[in-house]
Design a protein around this motif. Structure first.
Motif, PDB file in Angstrom:
ATOM      1  N   GLY A  90       0.821  -1.200   0.000  1.00 35.21           N
ATOM      2  CA  GLY A  90       0.000   0.000   0.000  1.00 35.21           C
ATOM      3  C   GLY A  90       0.854   1.248   0.000  1.00 35.21           C
ATOM      4  O   GLY A  90       2.020   1.248  -0.354  1.00 35.21           O
ATOM      5  N   SER A  91       0.258   2.381   0.432  1.00 34.97           N
ATOM      6  CA  SER A  91       0.944   3.673   0.405  1.00 34.97           C
ATOM      7  C   SER A  91       1.432   4.102   1.772  1.00 34.97           C
ATOM      8  O   SER A  91       1.836   5.238   1.967  1.00 34.97           O
ATOM      9  CB  SER A  91      -0.005   4.750  -0.140  1.00 34.97           C
ATOM     10  N   GLY A  92       1.362   3.202   2.760  1.00 35.54           N
ATOM     11  CA  GLY A  92       1.789   3.568   4.107  1.00 35.54           C
ATOM     12  C   GLY A  92       3.293   3.707   4.197  1.00 35.54           C
ATOM     13  O   GLY A  92       4.051   3.274   3.339  1.00 35.54           O
ATOM     14  N   HIS A  93       3.732   4.329   5.284  1.00 41.36           N
ATOM     15  CA  HIS A  93       5.158   4.545   5.497  1.00 41.36           C
ATOM     16  C   HIS A  93       5.592   3.867   6.789  1.00 41.36           C
ATOM     17  O   HIS A  93       6.379   4.425   7.554  1.00 41.36           O
ATOM     18  CB  HIS A  93       5.455   6.049   5.562  1.00 41.36           C
ATOM     19  N   GLY A  94       5.084   2.671   7.049  1.00 44.06           N
ATOM     20  CA  GLY A  94       5.462   1.954   8.258  1.00 44.06           C
ATOM     21  C   GLY A  94       6.865   1.391   8.150  1.00 44.06           C
ATOM     22  O   GLY A  94       7.551   1.523   7.147  1.00 44.06           O
ATOM     23  N   ALA A  95       7.289   0.742   9.253  1.00 40.54           N
ATOM     24  CA  ALA A  95       8.627   0.167   9.287  1.00 40.54           C
ATOM     25  C   ALA A  95       8.736  -0.980   8.287  1.00 40.54           C
ATOM     26  O   ALA A  95       7.789  -1.725   8.042  1.00 40.54           O
ATOM     27  CB  ALA A  95       8.933  -0.334  10.692  1.00 40.54           C
ATOM     28  N   THR A  96       9.905  -1.113   7.689  1.00 39.08           N
ATOM     29  CA  THR A  96      10.155  -2.195   6.748  1.00 39.08           C
ATOM     30  C   THR A  96      10.130  -3.529   7.482  1.00 39.08           C
ATOM     31  O   THR A  96      10.771  -3.690   8.517  1.00 39.08           O
ATOM     32  CB  THR A  96      11.524  -2.010   6.070  1.00 39.08           C
ATOM     33  N   GLN A  97       9.398  -4.493   6.940  1.00 34.93           N
ATOM     34  CA  GLN A  97       9.362  -5.810   7.557  1.00 34.93           C
ATOM     35  C   GLN A  97      10.607  -6.583   7.154  1.00 34.93           C
ATOM     36  O   GLN A  97      10.998  -6.610   5.990  1.00 34.93           O
ATOM     37  CB  GLN A  97       8.111  -6.579   7.133  1.00 34.93           C
ATOM     38  N   VAL A  98      11.250  -7.198   8.145  1.00 39.39           N
ATOM     39  CA  VAL A  98      12.485  -7.948   7.914  1.00 39.39           C
ATOM     40  C   VAL A  98      12.264  -9.396   8.338  1.00 39.39           C
ATOM     41  O   VAL A  98      11.854  -9.668   9.468  1.00 39.39           O
ATOM     42  CB  VAL A  98      13.665  -7.355   8.704  1.00 39.39           C
ATOM     43  N   LEU A  99      12.538 -10.318   7.406  1.00 35.81           N
ATOM     44  CA  LEU A  99      12.445 -11.737   7.708  1.00 35.81           C
ATOM     45  C   LEU A  99      13.845 -12.328   7.795  1.00 35.81           C
ATOM     46  O   LEU A  99      14.783 -11.827   7.166  1.00 35.81           O
ATOM     47  CB  LEU A  99      11.644 -12.481   6.630  1.00 35.81           C
ATOM     48  N   GLY A 100      13.971 -13.394   8.550  1.00 40.03           N
ATOM     49  CA  GLY A 100      15.223 -14.125   8.623  1.00 40.03           C
ATOM     50  C   GLY A 100      15.026 -15.520   8.038  1.00 40.03           C
ATOM     51  O   GLY A 100      14.097 -16.233   8.423  1.00 40.03           O
ATOM     52  N   LEU A 101      15.866 -15.906   7.087  1.00 41.06           N
ATOM     53  CA  LEU A 101      15.737 -17.205   6.416  1.00 41.06           C
ATOM     54  C   LEU A 101      16.885 -18.121   6.813  1.00 41.06           C
ATOM     55  O   LEU A 101      18.053 -17.749   6.727  1.00 41.06           O
ATOM     56  CB  LEU A 101      15.731 -17.007   4.898  1.00 41.06           C
ATOM     57  N   HIS A 102      16.512 -19.316   7.228  1.00 40.30           N
ATOM     58  CA  HIS A 102      17.487 -20.369   7.535  1.00 40.30           C
ATOM     59  C   HIS A 102      17.156 -21.551   6.626  1.00 40.30           C
ATOM     60  O   HIS A 102      16.024 -22.038   6.622  1.00 40.30           O
ATOM     61  CB  HIS A 102      17.369 -20.779   9.005  1.00 40.30           C
ATOM     62  N   MET A 103      18.136 -22.013   5.847  1.00 47.16           N
ATOM     63  CA  MET A 103      17.887 -23.112   4.911  1.00 47.16           C
ATOM     64  C   MET A 103      18.983 -24.164   5.026  1.00 47.16           C
ATOM     65  O   MET A 103      20.170 -23.835   5.130  1.00 47.16           O
ATOM     66  CB  MET A 103      17.815 -22.595   3.468  1.00 47.16           C
ATOM     67  N   THR A 104      18.565 -25.412   5.037  1.00 44.49           N
ATOM     68  CA  THR A 104      19.492 -26.543   5.155  1.00 44.49           C
ATOM     69  C   THR A 104      19.154 -27.590   4.104  1.00 44.49           C
ATOM     70  O   THR A 104      17.971 -27.835   3.808  1.00 44.49           O
ATOM     71  CB  THR A 104      19.397 -27.180   6.556  1.00 44.49           C
ATOM     72  N   ARG A 105      20.181 -28.211   3.531  1.00 38.91           N
ATOM     73  CA  ARG A 105      19.944 -29.323   2.604  1.00 38.91           C
ATOM     74  C   ARG A 105      19.761 -30.599   3.417  1.00 38.91           C
ATOM     75  O   ARG A 105      20.625 -30.983   4.212  1.00 38.91           O
ATOM     76  CB  ARG A 105      21.113 -29.486   1.632  1.00 38.91           C
ATOM     77  N   MET A 106      18.622 -31.261   3.207  1.00 39.22           N
ATOM     78  CA  MET A 106      18.323 -32.492   3.935  1.00 39.22           C
ATOM     79  C   MET A 106      18.940 -33.711   3.256  1.00 39.22           C
ATOM     80  O   MET A 106      19.502 -34.591   3.903  1.00 39.22           O
ATOM     81  CB  MET A 106      16.809 -32.679   4.070  1.00 39.22           C
ATOM     82  N   ASP A 107      18.803 -33.772   1.913  1.00 36.24           N
ATOM     83  CA  ASP A 107      19.401 -34.855   1.134  1.00 36.24           C
ATOM     84  C   ASP A 107      19.580 -34.366  -0.303  1.00 36.24           C
ATOM     85  O   ASP A 107      19.469 -33.168  -0.571  1.00 36.24           O
ATOM     86  CB  ASP A 107      18.543 -36.131   1.196  1.00 36.24           C
ATOM     87  N   ASP A 108      19.836 -35.286  -1.220  1.00 32.77           N
ATOM     88  CA  ASP A 108      20.117 -34.875  -2.605  1.00 32.77           C
ATOM     89  C   ASP A 108      18.964 -34.118  -3.253  1.00 32.77           C
ATOM     90  O   ASP A 108      19.189 -33.302  -4.164  1.00 32.77           O
ATOM     91  CB  ASP A 108      20.441 -36.113  -3.461  1.00 32.77           C
ATOM     92  N   SER A 109      17.751 -34.375  -2.801  1.00 34.70           N
ATOM     93  CA  SER A 109      16.594 -33.803  -3.495  1.00 34.70           C
ATOM     94  C   SER A 109      15.713 -32.915  -2.617  1.00 34.70           C
ATOM     95  O   SER A 109      14.675 -32.440  -3.087  1.00 34.70           O
ATOM     96  CB  SER A 109      15.726 -34.932  -4.067  1.00 34.70           C
ATOM     97  N   THR A 110      16.096 -32.671  -1.390  1.00 33.07           N
ATOM     98  CA  THR A 110      15.207 -31.956  -0.471  1.00 33.07           C
ATOM     99  C   THR A 110      15.937 -30.837   0.255  1.00 33.07           C
ATOM    100  O   THR A 110      17.068 -31.015   0.742  1.00 33.07           O
ATOM    101  CB  THR A 110      14.615 -32.915   0.582  1.00 33.07           C
ATOM    102  N   LEU A 111      15.269 -29.694   0.330  1.00 33.65           N
ATOM    103  CA  LEU A 111      15.729 -28.559   1.118  1.00 33.65           C
ATOM    104  C   LEU A 111      14.680 -28.237   2.176  1.00 33.65           C
ATOM    105  O   LEU A 111      13.479 -28.384   1.936  1.00 33.65           O
ATOM    106  CB  LEU A 111      15.951 -27.323   0.237  1.00 33.65           C
ATOM    107  N   MET A 112      15.140 -27.805   3.340  1.00 39.79           N
ATOM    108  CA  MET A 112      14.227 -27.416   4.416  1.00 39.79           C
ATOM    109  C   MET A 112      14.572 -25.992   4.835  1.00 39.79           C
ATOM    110  O   MET A 112      15.742 -25.655   5.047  1.00 39.79           O
ATOM    111  CB  MET A 112      14.358 -28.351   5.611  1.00 39.79           C
TER     112      MET A 112
END
Length: 255
Positions: A90-112
């Motif tokens: 929208g047109s609001g001027h609120g604080a920027t939302q910040v996310l933190g991403l953690h990613m790990t490879r589980m096996d040859d075909s899967t990411l979590m």
């Protein structure tokens, strides 16, 4: 009480977890996403289409796909607390939302991956840094005493208080280093700096029982015409006596 099978209980837990959880294939195709993750990612997918995680995050983490491809062994950490700055809605001027991403490879075909909202933590860190910078701007780097700006602010606050507290009294004691230039000329600026630090230490030590010490610079930024009380004069004389003790630092005797 109905017993829930283990696999079903795990799925229920994942869907109710208070953090975002996402399971994908190696190419980023989403296999499982819980409601919290979908809610957090919604600003990046206005149409609600979340088929491929790498595509959803392309605008805020363009190198994530290559990073995941480079981590090929099970258990490899793809990223940890990777900050993702989400666009404003929208047109609001609120604080920027910040996310933190953690990613790990589980096996040859899967990411979590797991997502967490770091907005509040980021705001607190920003406020802490602003407070630190605000304080540093008001401290003399050499003597560690409040500088001219801090002194002016302090006097303005006291003058403002006098409007509500007519009986409030305060005084300003000016301490000048006479013939200080001789130290710089004869012993060098390093010795002069040491003398200034010593003076600052003594001023701060003498001032702690009454009022505050500061290094306002030269010339002093104020004039105060009110006559101090007798007790204030006695206290100031005692403080001046403490400041004029000789010192043998820098290989010479300096008042």
């Amino acid at each position: 009480m109905t017993e829930v099978p283990g696999d079903e209980a795990l799925v229920q837990f994942l869907y109710r977890a208070p953090i975002g959880l996402i399971q994908t294939t190696s190419d980023g195709t989403i296999i499982l996403i819980n409601p919290m993750a979908a809610q957090l990612l919604m600003p990046l997918a206005p149409g609600g289409t979340m088929v491929n995680l790498f595509e959803v995050l392309k605008a805020v983490a363009p190198g994530l796909r290559d990073l995941a491809s480079a981590r090929s062994l099970p258990g490899d950490l793809v990223c940890e607390a990777l900050p993702l700055l989400l666009p404003h809605l929208g047109s609001g001027h609120g604080a920027t939302q910040v996310l933190g991403l953690h990613m790990t490879r589980m096996d040859d075909s899967t990411l979590m991956a797991c997502l967490s909202d770091l907005t509040v933590a980021a705001q607190r860190e920003h406020q802490r840094l602003e407070a630190t910078l605000h304080g540093q701007k008001r401290i003399d780097a050499l003597t560690s005493l409040p500088n001219r700006m801090a002194v002016l602010e302090r006097i303005q606050r006291l003058l403002a208080r006098r409007q509500d507290e007519p009986g409030l009294q305060f005084g300003v004691l000016l301490v000048n280093a006479d013939r200080f230039e001789r130290i710089n000329v004869t012993l060098g600026h390093a010795a002069g700096d040491e003398v200034l630090r010593l003076m600052g230490s003594r001023v701060a030590s003498a001032a702690w029982t009454m009022g505050r010490a500061a290094a306002p610079g030269n010339p002093p930024p104020w004039q105060h015409g009110s006559a101090p009380t007798n007790s204030c004069c006695v206290s100031m004389r005692w403080k001046v006596m403490r400041l004029t003790r000789p010192s043998s630092r820098t290989g010479c005797s300096a008042p």
